[in-house]
Motif scaffolding. Structure first.
Motif, PDB file in Angstrom:
ATOM      1  N   VAL A  41       0.839  -1.194   0.000  1.00 28.23           N
ATOM      2  CA  VAL A  41       0.000   0.000   0.000  1.00 28.23           C
ATOM      3  C   VAL A  41       0.874   1.245   0.000  1.00 28.23           C
ATOM      4  CG1 VAL A  41      -1.748   1.304   1.267  1.00 28.23           C
ATOM      5  CG2 VAL A  41      -1.860  -1.192   1.212  1.00 28.23           C
ATOM      6  N   ALA A  42       0.530   2.190  -0.871  1.00 27.23           N
ATOM      7  CA  ALA A  42       1.273   3.444  -0.964  1.00 27.23           C
ATOM      8  C   ALA A  42       0.338   4.555  -1.401  1.00 27.23           C
ATOM      9  CB  ALA A  42       2.432   3.309  -1.953  1.00 27.23           C
ATOM     10  N   LEU A  43       0.783   5.799  -1.265  1.00 29.95           N
ATOM     11  CA  LEU A  43      -0.013   6.919  -1.739  1.00 29.95           C
ATOM     12  C   LEU A  43       0.063   7.023  -3.257  1.00 29.95           C
ATOM     13  CD1 LEU A  43      -1.778   9.217  -0.541  1.00 29.95           C
ATOM     14  CD2 LEU A  43       0.209  10.712  -0.787  1.00 29.95           C
ATOM     15  N   ASP A  44       1.264   6.827  -3.803  1.00 24.51           N
ATOM     16  CA  ASP A  44       1.500   6.913  -5.243  1.00 24.51           C
ATOM     17  C   ASP A  44       2.197   5.644  -5.715  1.00 24.51           C
ATOM     18  OD1 ASP A  44       0.980   9.997  -5.561  1.00 24.51           O
ATOM     19  OD2 ASP A  44       2.399   9.818  -3.907  1.00 24.51           O
ATOM     20  N   CYS A  45       2.062   5.361  -7.005  1.00 21.06           N
ATOM     21  CA  CYS A  45       2.767   4.226  -7.584  1.00 21.06           C
ATOM     22  C   CYS A  45       3.931   4.744  -8.426  1.00 21.06           C
ATOM     23  CB  CYS A  45       1.836   3.382  -8.440  1.00 21.06           C
ATOM     24  SG  CYS A  45       2.553   1.781  -8.862  1.00 21.06           S
ATOM     25  N   THR A  46       5.144   4.452  -7.994  1.00 20.44           N
ATOM     26  CA  THR A  46       6.354   4.829  -8.718  1.00 20.44           C
ATOM     27  C   THR A  46       7.144   3.564  -9.026  1.00 20.44           C
ATOM     28  OG1 THR A  46       7.667   5.087  -6.698  1.00 20.44           O
ATOM     29  CG2 THR A  46       6.417   7.027  -7.452  1.00 20.44           C
ATOM     30  N   GLU A  47       8.238   3.739  -9.759  1.00 19.88           N
ATOM     31  CA  GLU A  47       9.085   2.578 -10.048  1.00 19.88           C
ATOM     32  C   GLU A  47       9.643   1.976  -8.769  1.00 19.88           C
ATOM     33  OE1 GLU A  47      11.538   3.070 -13.896  1.00 19.88           O
ATOM     34  OE2 GLU A  47      10.998   5.137 -13.324  1.00 19.88           O
ATOM     35  N   ASP A  48       9.969   2.831  -7.799  1.00 14.93           N
ATOM     36  CA  ASP A  48      10.473   2.321  -6.510  1.00 14.93           C
ATOM     37  C   ASP A  48       9.430   1.467  -5.801  1.00 14.93           C
ATOM     38  OD1 ASP A  48      12.954   3.507  -6.771  1.00 14.93           O
ATOM     39  OD2 ASP A  48      12.399   5.319  -5.652  1.00 14.93           O
ATOM     40  N   ILE A  49       8.173   1.855  -5.918  1.00 15.56           N
ATOM     41  CA  ILE A  49       7.097   1.089  -5.276  1.00 15.56           C
ATOM     42  C   ILE A  49       6.955  -0.282  -5.938  1.00 15.56           C
ATOM     43  CG2 ILE A  49       4.629   1.022  -4.786  1.00 15.56           C
ATOM     44  CD1 ILE A  49       6.153   3.063  -3.112  1.00 15.56           C
ATOM     45  N   VAL A  50       7.029  -0.327  -7.255  1.00 18.02           N
ATOM     46  CA  VAL A  50       6.956  -1.613  -7.955  1.00 18.02           C
ATOM     47  C   VAL A  50       8.146  -2.491  -7.562  1.00 18.02           C
ATOM     48  CG1 VAL A  50       6.899  -2.764 -10.201  1.00 18.02           C
ATOM     49  CG2 VAL A  50       5.689  -0.589  -9.887  1.00 18.02           C
ATOM     50  N   ASP A  51       9.323  -1.898  -7.478  1.00 19.59           N
ATOM     51  CA  ASP A  51      10.516  -2.652  -7.051  1.00 19.59           C
ATOM     52  C   ASP A  51      10.347  -3.198  -5.641  1.00 19.59           C
ATOM     53  OD1 ASP A  51      11.833  -2.214  -9.448  1.00 19.59           O
ATOM     54  OD2 ASP A  51      12.900  -0.428  -8.729  1.00 19.59           O
ATOM     55  N   GLU A  52       9.749  -2.400  -4.757  1.00 17.23           N
ATOM     56  CA  GLU A  52       9.526  -2.841  -3.378  1.00 17.23           C
ATOM     57  C   GLU A  52       8.558  -4.024  -3.349  1.00 17.23           C
ATOM     58  OE1 GLU A  52       8.044  -1.052   0.966  1.00 17.23           O
ATOM     59  OE2 GLU A  52       8.109   0.247  -0.796  1.00 17.23           O
ATOM     60  N   ALA A  53       7.517  -3.970  -4.140  1.00 19.62           N
ATOM     61  CA  ALA A  53       6.574  -5.092  -4.213  1.00 19.62           C
ATOM     62  C   ALA A  53       7.274  -6.350  -4.702  1.00 19.62           C
ATOM     63  CB  ALA A  53       5.407  -4.739  -5.136  1.00 19.62           C
ATOM     64  N   MET A  54       8.108  -6.217  -5.715  1.00 17.86           N
ATOM     65  CA  MET A  54       8.849  -7.361  -6.243  1.00 17.86           C
ATOM     66  C   MET A  54       9.796  -7.924  -5.200  1.00 17.86           C
ATOM     67  SD  MET A  54       9.636  -5.759 -10.015  1.00 17.86           S
ATOM     68  CE  MET A  54      10.898  -6.983 -10.376  1.00 17.86           C
ATOM     69  N   LEU A  55      10.447  -7.038  -4.443  1.00 13.07           N
ATOM     70  CA  LEU A  55      11.396  -7.467  -3.416  1.00 13.07           C
ATOM     71  C   LEU A  55      10.735  -8.366  -2.371  1.00 13.07           C
ATOM     72  CD1 LEU A  55      14.247  -7.204  -2.096  1.00 13.07           C
ATOM     73  CD2 LEU A  55      13.368  -5.184  -0.891  1.00 13.07           C
ATOM     74  N   HIS A  56       9.497  -8.055  -2.030  1.00 13.21           N
ATOM     75  CA  HIS A  56       8.798  -8.812  -0.983  1.00 13.21           C
ATOM     76  C   HIS A  56       7.886  -9.900  -1.562  1.00 13.21           C
ATOM     77  CE1 HIS A  56      10.187  -6.200   2.260  1.00 13.21           C
ATOM     78  NE2 HIS A  56       9.938  -5.168   1.474  1.00 13.21           N
ATOM     79  N   GLY A  57       7.902 -10.074  -2.869  1.00 19.27           N
ATOM     80  CA  GLY A  57       7.089 -11.118  -3.476  1.00 19.27           C
ATOM     81  C   GLY A  57       5.610 -10.810  -3.497  1.00 19.27           C
ATOM     82  N   PHE A  58       5.247  -9.515  -3.470  1.00 17.69           N
ATOM     83  CA  PHE A  58       3.848  -9.105  -3.502  1.00 17.69           C
ATOM     84  C   PHE A  58       3.472  -8.793  -4.947  1.00 17.69           C
ATOM     85  CE2 PHE A  58       3.556  -7.290   1.115  1.00 17.69           C
ATOM     86  CZ  PHE A  58       3.888  -8.543   1.597  1.00 17.69           C
ATOM     87  N   ASN A  59       2.274  -9.196  -5.336  1.00 20.02           N
ATOM     88  CA  ASN A  59       1.865  -8.966  -6.723  1.00 20.02           C
ATOM     89  C   ASN A  59       0.666  -8.038  -6.876  1.00 20.02           C
ATOM     90  OD1 ASN A  59      -0.114 -10.671  -5.781  1.00 20.02           O
ATOM     91  ND2 ASN A  59      -0.051 -12.077  -7.530  1.00 20.02           N
ATOM     92  N   VAL A  60       0.330  -7.306  -5.797  1.00 19.54           N
ATOM     93  CA  VAL A  60      -0.732  -6.299  -5.865  1.00 19.54           C
ATOM     94  C   VAL A  60      -0.255  -5.025  -5.174  1.00 19.54           C
ATOM     95  CG1 VAL A  60      -3.095  -5.680  -5.218  1.00 19.54           C
ATOM     96  CG2 VAL A  60      -2.570  -8.028  -5.895  1.00 19.54           C
ATOM     97  N   ILE A  61      -0.441  -3.902  -5.844  1.00 15.40           N
ATOM     98  CA  ILE A  61      -0.131  -2.593  -5.261  1.00 15.40           C
ATOM     99  C   ILE A  61      -1.426  -1.789  -5.218  1.00 15.40           C
ATOM    100  CG2 ILE A  61       1.149  -0.438  -5.520  1.00 15.40           C
ATOM    101  CD1 ILE A  61       3.298  -2.024  -7.034  1.00 15.40           C
ATOM    102  N   VAL A  62      -1.799  -1.353  -4.039  1.00 14.35           N
ATOM    103  CA  VAL A  62      -2.975  -0.507  -3.858  1.00 14.35           C
ATOM    104  C   VAL A  62      -2.493   0.891  -3.512  1.00 14.35           C
ATOM    105  CG1 VAL A  62      -5.050  -0.061  -2.484  1.00 14.35           C
ATOM    106  CG2 VAL A  62      -4.452  -2.411  -3.118  1.00 14.35           C
ATOM    107  N   THR A  63      -2.882   1.869  -4.309  1.00 11.12           N
ATOM    108  CA  THR A  63      -2.494   3.256  -4.065  1.00 11.12           C
ATOM    109  C   THR A  63      -3.725   4.143  -4.025  1.00 11.12           C
ATOM    110  OG1 THR A  63      -2.206   3.744  -6.413  1.00 11.12           O
ATOM    111  CG2 THR A  63      -0.262   2.972  -5.207  1.00 11.12           C
ATOM    112  N   HIS A  64      -3.523   5.327  -3.459  1.00 14.06           N
ATOM    113  CA  HIS A  64      -4.594   6.334  -3.490  1.00 14.06           C
ATOM    114  C   HIS A  64      -4.654   6.979  -4.869  1.00 14.06           C
ATOM    115  CE1 HIS A  64      -7.433   9.275  -2.198  1.00 14.06           C
ATOM    116  NE2 HIS A  64      -6.582  10.286  -2.180  1.00 14.06           N
ATOM    117  N   HIS A  65      -3.539   7.455  -5.370  1.00 10.10           N
ATOM    118  CA  HIS A  65      -3.519   8.125  -6.673  1.00 10.10           C
ATOM    119  C   HIS A  65      -3.372   7.110  -7.811  1.00 10.10           C
ATOM    120  CE1 HIS A  65      -1.816  11.681  -4.229  1.00 10.10           C
ATOM    121  NE2 HIS A  65      -3.095  11.893  -4.448  1.00 10.10           N
TER     122      HIS A  65
END
Length: 365
Positions: A41-65
């Motif tokens: 979960v994040a406020l915005d979706c950036t490349e760093d956020i996608v990398d963080e999801a990949m690092l932890h093996g998560f395949n869903v990102i929920v953002t506000h924006h």
């Protein structure tokens, strides 16, 4: 758990039809039937956020924006939006946004600000219209209780804290079926008069399909007569911004210090302090300058939001104090709110609040 289970829950909390016309809330990348390995979960979706999801093996990102506001004509990586979408697709990561629909619910973005400031009796600042519809149908007296119960069970008849609301009036219907009919009452090719109850009840626009199914499955007639009306009534529990009361009044310097601490902000841009205690507080997460007339109409002493332009500060006209704390700062706790509501619904599910600060603005102090 399939992604559709998560998205259905989020859309029950903040229905998609609550969003503004310009918005793009909902599932942006991904397939509803994919199995979820974890949610970041994040406020915005950036490349760093996608990398963080990949690092932890998560395949869903929920953002506000939403990462995509306008239509993408090309995907060649020339902008950060294209790179984020391409990386998400390449790595089978779903992107979901819950934006102005979350802004508009009572326990949403502005509600979180009210909670942080300890505001009492918060209410919606600008209630939203065109979210309610009315069903009118006609049913024989004996079957009316069962039909009403089915409609209520499907979600009709809810008005604020009252449920199973309807209006019923007696009359009679007329009809004549031809040789191809199989009427519940009456004879073929004979005009029939039947004592009936006219049932009126309201429902949320997003529940229309469920209401119609309940009507058709529980009405005794072969051909069901009904009308649906769109209502201009405003929903007092849904809309933009909120206004509430401080438990104790504060003078302007004290309040600004309180606000800075509670909202964890470095800078507050504000209009001239007024010579009165601040008690009534209007808030709006994100860009809320469009709500200044509503804050004034609500007799707020201060209006807290972000993204006020220079000339818009003059519009306060010494009737209230504008406190612009910044777009990111006014919404920064939205991610915490999303984590809380998802964890409460799915307590044994892997969910993580991002480690990255996605605020694109830096301050030199």
């Amino acid at each position: 758990m399939k992604l559709a289970v998560l998205t259905r829950f989020l859309e029950s909390y903040a229905p998609l039809n609550y969003q503004e016309d310009y918005d793009n809330a909902g599932l942006i990348v991904g397939q509803a039937e994919m199995e979820v390995t974890g949610v970041l979960v994040a406020l915005d979706c950036t490349e760093d956020i996608v990398d963080e999801a990949m690092l932890h093996g998560f395949n869903v990102i929920v953002t506000h924006h939403p990462i995509v506001f306008k239509g993408l004509k090309k995907l060649n990586g020339k902008s950060y939006i294209e790179r984020v979408v391409m990386k998400a697709i390449k790595n089978d990561i779903a992107l979901y946004a819950i934006h102005t629909n979350l802004d508009h619910v009572h326990n949403g973005v502005s509600g979180e600000i009210c909670k942080r400031l300890g505001l009492k009796n918060p209410r919606i600042l600008r209630p939203k219209a065109n979210l309610l519809k009315k069903l009118v149908t006609f049913c024989p007296h004996a079957q009316a209780p069962q039909l009403r119960a089915a409609l209520f069970h499907a979600g009709a008849g809810q008005i604020s804290d009252y449920s199973e609301c309807s209006f019923n009036s007696d009359g009679y219907g007329t009809f004549k079926g031809n040789d191809h009919t199989n009427a519940f009452v009456g004879e073929k090719n004979v005009l029939h008069e039947e004592p009936e109850v006219r049932i009126e009840t309201i429902f949320l626009a997003q529940d229309e399909r469920r209401i119609i199914v309940a009507l058709l499955e529980n009405h005794p007639y072969e051909e069901v007569a009904y009308d649906i009306y769109s209502l201009d009534n405003k929903m007092q529990q849904v809309g933009a911004g909120m206004v509430g009361w401080l438990e104790q009044g504060m003078d302007a310097p004290e309040f600004l210090s309180f606000l800075k601490d509670k909202m964890n902000v470095q800078v507050i841009r504000h209009t001239q302090a007024l010579p009165k205690k601040i008690r009534r507080v209007a808030v709006c997460g994100g860009s809320g300058s469009f709500l200044l007339p509503d804050a004034l109409a609500a007799n707020a002493d201060v209006f807290i939001t972000g993204d006020f332009k220079y000339h818009e500060f003059f519009d306060a006209d010494k009737k209230l104090m504008i406190a612009d704390i910044g777009h990111f700062e006014s919404e920064q706790f939205t991610s915490n709110l999303l984590v809380e509501i998802i964890q409460e619904k799915f307590p044994n599910f892997a969910i993580r609040l991002t480690e990255h600060n996605t605020n694109p603005i830096n301050y030199f102090i």
